[in-house]
Structures are given as structure tokens and as C-alpha cells.
Design a protein around this motif. Structure first.
Motif, mmCIF file in Angstrom:
data_model
loop_
_atom_site.group_PDB
_atom_site.id
_atom_site.type_symbol
_atom_site.label_atom_id
_atom_site.label_comp_id
_atom_site.label_asym_id
_atom_site.label_seq_id
_atom_site.Cartn_x
_atom_site.Cartn_y
_atom_site.Cartn_z
ATOM 1 N N ASP A 1 -1.580 2.672 2.524
ATOM 2 C CA ASP A 1 -3.042 2.692 2.665
ATOM 3 C C ASP A 1 -3.512 3.917 3.463
ATOM 4 O OD1 ASP A 1 -3.313 0.467 1.076
ATOM 5 O OD2 ASP A 1 -3.408 -0.932 2.755
ATOM 6 N N THR A 2 -4.730 4.379 3.129
ATOM 7 C CA THR A 2 -5.089 5.741 3.538
ATOM 8 C C THR A 2 -6.491 5.902 4.139
ATOM 9 O OG1 THR A 2 -5.946 6.322 1.340
ATOM 10 C CG2 THR A 2 -3.582 6.660 1.721
ATOM 11 N N LEU A 3 -7.112 4.801 4.565
ATOM 12 C CA LEU A 3 -8.441 4.833 5.183
ATOM 13 C C LEU A 3 -9.555 5.081 4.174
ATOM 14 C CD1 LEU A 3 -7.720 6.645 8.576
ATOM 15 C CD2 LEU A 3 -7.364 4.245 7.949
ATOM 16 N N GLU A 4 -10.798 5.215 4.700
ATOM 17 C CA GLU A 4 -11.985 5.105 3.855
ATOM 18 C C GLU A 4 -12.647 6.416 3.473
ATOM 19 O OE1 GLU A 4 -13.503 3.902 8.068
ATOM 20 O OE2 GLU A 4 -11.587 4.218 7.037
ATOM 21 N N SER A 5 -12.175 7.545 3.994
ATOM 22 C CA SER A 5 -12.838 8.804 3.665
ATOM 23 C C SER A 5 -11.938 9.982 4.018
ATOM 24 C CB SER A 5 -14.162 8.939 4.425
ATOM 25 O OG SER A 5 -13.923 9.079 5.820
ATOM 26 N N ARG A 6 -12.277 11.125 3.474
ATOM 27 C CA ARG A 6 -11.570 12.356 3.812
ATOM 28 C C ARG A 6 -11.668 12.631 5.313
ATOM 29 N NH1 ARG A 6 -10.006 16.723 0.969
ATOM 30 N NH2 ARG A 6 -10.972 15.889 -0.942
ATOM 31 N N GLU A 7 -12.835 12.388 5.885
ATOM 32 C CA GLU A 7 -13.060 12.700 7.289
ATOM 33 C C GLU A 7 -12.205 11.810 8.202
ATOM 34 O OE1 GLU A 7 -16.071 14.319 4.781
ATOM 35 O OE2 GLU A 7 -15.451 12.226 4.977
ATOM 36 N N ALA A 8 -12.144 10.510 7.898
ATOM 37 C CA ALA A 8 -11.338 9.595 8.715
ATOM 38 C C ALA A 8 -9.858 9.940 8.601
ATOM 39 C CB ALA A 8 -11.586 8.153 8.275
#
Length: 551
Positions: free
Chosen positions: A37-44
Motif C-alpha cells: 500500500d502506497t498512501l493517498e497522493s503523490r505529495e504524501a
């Protein structure tokens, strides 16, 4: 300031507990790293990658998606790092299908409702606190997606994998989503639980807008998980837990609560009770041992929303109450309610009394009716009372989802925020979409008022990919086919649209390029059914495009 608390669950297995919504896991392999799993956005994900690089500088060789939710997949490209072209992305076969659906035809409304549920526009200044299973969903109109589509998928019950010297068993375990998988590492006796369990009552129905999650299917997946007897359990939200017996007992009580709500809802349904009657009469109350358990507090899902969802799953939208079969339009109901109350001034006074008596739900219903049918009242006064009511209702909510919804709506009706994807986000979605997906979107964006009397067959040919599509406008619908009619001579063709490159069409749809400019540059070529190029086709082409608008 660090955004993540990275916990070493075992040597080489790290859980990044985010200051956002979901967790991400790093597993160190022999010659590379695996990310779950890779989080919710490019920024995060950019922030998280810095923390992961401190732990291990080995290249990322694989990413595993536990399911399709945005907070698990939108940071993948960033976490893949410099090894992007060699990274394999593993998931269940259903994941991409669901991503295509949710990022496509209903994206506009799901973005808006998700923003309310998750409080994406709330801050510490306007009482934003958390999301029940995480602090904040770090996604807003300025965020960007770094999604990678799966490269390796499975559609069986389980899949045994060895990646970079680490052994994994991927189990299809539908629960909060139909594509949900849980990941077991047998040598380490570690179970990655995805969203099938977290430290809050399960979200059997999400108010952001989903189909009801199948409670019995979810229970079955929890049975699979508890019978693994893992020593370590790492949920995708909230902290890891350890101890085989404690984990077994926790999963057991979690699945029992879900079955209890399901079974009792069906029991009262069969007695003829509607959801309002079941909930209003408090016919279903969790037994004391379930109600007091720390993993069953209603910080996220709630028993009442679950009852409504389960009822709808079995019997659909109709409650069974005769007056619900063909209800009045909202404006008619509002007008009748206000007349019954003696006019708008008296109804407003009743709303004020309801507020003072802490009958906030009744006050909300009255102010909503007054906003629809204010008569000679000052609408700003109605809105202010409604805002105060929404804030009071928010303060009484245990579930973060309900609290966030009320507070966000209070900001919306004051005109302080407008929830919709930014133009840049819409444009990126279009440019990153497949042609097939874009044509699917056309059918649900047809303005039937403009197309009502039109019968028109239009063929598309993309010269760079040799893909062919047809759109038949008739009876107020756009019948989209991913091919040309088999016998092209037997079908009256109104227009053939030749597009030099698919990128050109995407830019037209995204309103980056003017269609007239594309025509003058021969990037788009129009032909009639006989293959002839005629001036009249330009107007026909522009009329065709104008039918696919949101106006």
C-alpha cells in the motif's frame, strides 16, 4: 516535522503509521524492497519515501495493493522510486476493474461526497479532528495522483509468491471491498489485514457513497484471517498488534459484532419493520461485551448505518411504507410542511424553539424546508440557524464520518468552500485514461435534451493505435461500441472521425485543444458515410461535441 511514525514490527518489516489516513508497509528483501500500500497522493508518498530511504536504500522491486481505495494506491509511482520501470505491482484481478469504474463515470460525485465524509476541507480552525481510523485524508484540490496500474494479478482464493527472498501468501478476502486481499508471511507469522479490521466499528456502509459491503462475506474473510493464528497483525489503519491469542480473540469479537447486526437486521426485516422503525425504536443494540470492546467503538462505521445498508442490500431502496412509494418532490413537501406549520415565519420560530430544546434533527429538517421555500423570510437567517444546527449535530457524533459530513456541509451552505476536483485534476484524469474509458464516459455525459430528436451514427478511427469506436445517438442515449458495425455498408453512417493520434482526442475532451484548430491542422479529419470530405461536416461535428456537456 516528520509525517510518519515508522515502527519495526519485526526485523526487516516496518509499518509507517501515517499522519494521513492509511498506513504503508516496507518489507526488506534480499536484493530489493517490497511495499504494501502506497498512501493517498503523490505529495504524501513523497514524504514517506524519505523515511523509507533512511531505513533501506535497496531498490523497490514490488508493490502489493491490498485493494483499490485511493489512500492505498495513489502514491505508488513515487514509492517505486528510481526503479519504476522494473517494479511489479501485485493485486487481485478485480482491483483494476474497480479503479476504472470509480475513477470514471461517478468520479465527480464520489469526490464531493468523499470530501464531506473525510473532512478534506476541514482544518483545526474549523473543528477538523480526525477520520476515525486515521488523522486526515491528505488529498484535496491541489493533490495529484501517482497511481500505477497492477501488472501481476490473480483471481483464485490464494496466491503463493516469493519476492526478493521473502515468502508471501495472498488471500482473496472480500470485506470492505470486493477486491480486498490479506497478506500472510508464513515464516514470520505476520498477517497484513488490509481494511478488513481496524480499531473502530466496521464501515458496512460508507456515507461517501458505496454499495453495501456484504457483511456475511466479510465475516467469512475474518474467519479465514483468525484461523491463520498469526502472531502479528498489521492493519492498514491503526497500530499493529501482537500475541496470537489476543489477535484471535479480537478478530472473533469483530466478526461476531458484524454477524450480530446482520442477523438481527434480517430478523426484524422479516417481521415487517422498516429501517426507520428498527433504528428509531432501538430494536437492535449491541450486547454489552461487544458494545464496550475497544475495536467496536463507532468512530468510523455505525450500527445504525449498517442496519440501513443491510436492509437496502436485501430489499432495495423501498422501505415498505406506503407513503415512501411515490413521495412528493422536495419543494412540494417543503411547501406543504410550511403551510401545515402556519407559514414560514411560524415554522422558523418552531425551528428556533427546536434548537433551544436541543431537538437538532427536527430543527435541521425545518430549516432545510425553509431554504427550499423561504417565502418572505431572510434566507441568511435560515442558513445561520441551519449552520448552528449542523455544528451541534456534529458535536454529538461519535463517528468521525458523520461529524466531518455535518461540519463540511455547514461550510458549504455558507459559501465558504466549493467541493469539486480542480481543473488540473480533471485534465490529468482524462489524459491518463484509456480511449475505452473515455468513450464509456461519453455515454454518461450525454445531455439528452440536446440529443432528444437525433438519430446519428458516428464512427471513430484512431490512426496511431488503429482502435475503432462507434457512437449511435438515438432515443436520448449514446450507444457506445468498442468497434465498428460488422457490416459497415448496411448501416447509414452520418460521420467518420479520423484522429491522427489518441492524444489529440484526449486534449479535445480535456479542452486543452480547440476542435476547430485540430481540424485546420488535419489532426482530426471528417468524412461522410461515403468517405467524402465536405464543409457541412464541421457544423455536424461541433453539434455532436456540444451534446456531451454537463450544462
Amino acid at each position: 516535522m516528520l509525517r510518519f511514525l515508522v515502527i519495526a514490527v519485526l526485523p526487516g518489516i516496518h509499518c509507517a503509521i501515517g499522519y494521513g489516513l492509511a498506513n504503508s508497509m516496507l518489507i526488506e528483501g534480499d536484493d530489493g524492497n517490497i511495499i504494501i500500500d502506497t498512501l493517498e497522493s503523490r505529495e504524501a508518498a513523497t514524504e514517506l519515501q524519505k523515511d523509507f530511504q533512511v531505513i533501506s536504500s535497496k531498490p523497490v522491486v514490488a508493490i502489493i495493493y491490498t485493494h483499490n481505495h485511493a489512500d492505498h494506491v495513489f502514491g505508488a509511482e513515487v514509492l517505486a522510486g528510481n526503479n519504476l520501470s522494473n517494479v511489479k505491482v501485485y493485486s487481485h484481478s478485480k482491483t483494476q476493474k474497480i479503479l476504472d469504474a470509480t475513477l470514471g463515470i461517478v468520479q465527480q460525485i464520489t469526490y464531493q461526497r468523499a470530501a464531506r465524509q473525510f473532512g478534506m476541507y476541514l482544518t483545526s480552525e474549523n473543528d477538523g479532528i480526525n477520520n476515525g481510523i486515521g488523522l486526515n485524508l491528505k488529498y484535496n484540490k491541489d493533490s495529484t495522483s501517482a497511481l500505477l496500474y497492477p501488472t501481476n494479478t490473480f483471481d483464485t482464493d490464494r496466491w503463493n509468491l516469493t519476492i526478493a527472498g521473502r515468502d508471501f501468501v495472498l488471500y482473496h478476502a472480500p470485506g470492505e471491498t470486493d477486491d480486498q486481499i490479506v497478506i500472510y508471511m508464513p515464516k514470520e507469522n505476520v498477517l497484513f489485514a488490509a481494511d478488513n479490521i481496524y480499531k473502530a466499528f466496521p464501515n458496512i456502509y460508507a456515507i461517501r457513497g458505496t454499495t453495501t459491503r456484504d457483511a456475511i462475506q466479510w465475516v467469512s474473510s475474518l474467519d479465514l484471517m483468525r484461523n491463520l493464528r498469526s502472531e502479528y497483525l498489521i492493519p492498514s489503519h491503526t497500530k499493529p498488534i501482537s500475541g496470537a491469542e489476543y489477535i484471535y480473540e479480537t478478530i472473533t469479537i469483530y466478526r461476531d459484532a458484524m454477524q450480530f447486526v446482520h442477523d438481527q437486521t434480517v430478523r426484524f426485516m422479516n417481521k415487517g419493520f422498516s429501517p426507520d422503525e428498527i433504528i428509531g425504536n432501538k430494536l437492535i443494540q449491541l450486547p454489552k461485551r461487544l458494545k464496550e470492546h475497544p475495536y467496536l467503538q463507532e468512530f468510523y462505521g455505525t450500527v445504525d448505518w449498517s442496519i440501513r445498508g443491510i436492509f437496502d442490500q436485501y430489499l432495495g431502496w423501498y422501505s415498505g411504507k406506503s407513503s415512501d412509494l411515490n413521495p412528493d418532490a422536495p419543494n412540494v413537501r417543503a411547501q406543504n410542511l410550511i403551510r401545515l406549520g402556519g407559514g414560514s415565519k411560524k415554522v422558523f420560530e418552531s425551528a428556533q424553539v427546536a434548537y433551544s430544546e436541543q431537538k437538532y434533527q427536527w430543527c435541521l429538517e425545518l430549516t432545510e424546508a425553509l431554504c427550499i421555500y423561504p417565502e418572505d423570510l431572510n434566507k441568511s437567517e435560515i442558513i445561520q440557524l441551519q449552520v448552528s444546527t449542523l455544528q451541534k449535530l456534529a458535536s454529538l457524533q461519535t463517528s468521525a464520518n458523520g461529524r466531518n459530513w455535518y461540519l463540511t456541509k455547514s461550510l458549504e451552505i455558507q459559501g465558504l468552500i466549493e467541493i469539486k476536483p480542480s481543473p488540473a485534476q480533471v485534465t490529468k484524469t482524462i489524459l491518463n485514461s484509456s480511449l475505452k474509458k473515455l468513450f464509456m464516459l461519453l455515454s454518461v455525459n450525454l445531455n439528452y435534451h440536446k440529443a432528444n430528436d437525433i438519430n446519428q451514427l458516428v464512427l471513430f478511427h484512431f490512426q496511431d493505435t488503429n482502435e475503432k469506436f462507434s457512437i449511435h445517438i438515438r432515443n436520448g442515449i449514446a450507444d457506445v461500441k468498442y468497434q465498428w458495425p460488422e457490416n459497415i455498408q448496411s448501416n447509414p453512417i452520418d460521420m467518420i472521425i479520423e484522429v491522427i493520434k489518441e492524444e489529440i482526442w484526449k486534449q479535445v475532451i480535456a479542452r486543452i485543444k480547440n476542435p476547430l484548430t485540430c481540424l485546420s491542422n488535419d489532426e482530426i479529419i471528417l468524412k461522410d458515410g461515403n468517405g467524402e470530405i465536405t464543409p457541412e461536416l464541421v457544423v455536424q461535428f461541433l453539434t455532436f461535441l456540444s451534446m456531451f456537456t454537463s450544462e
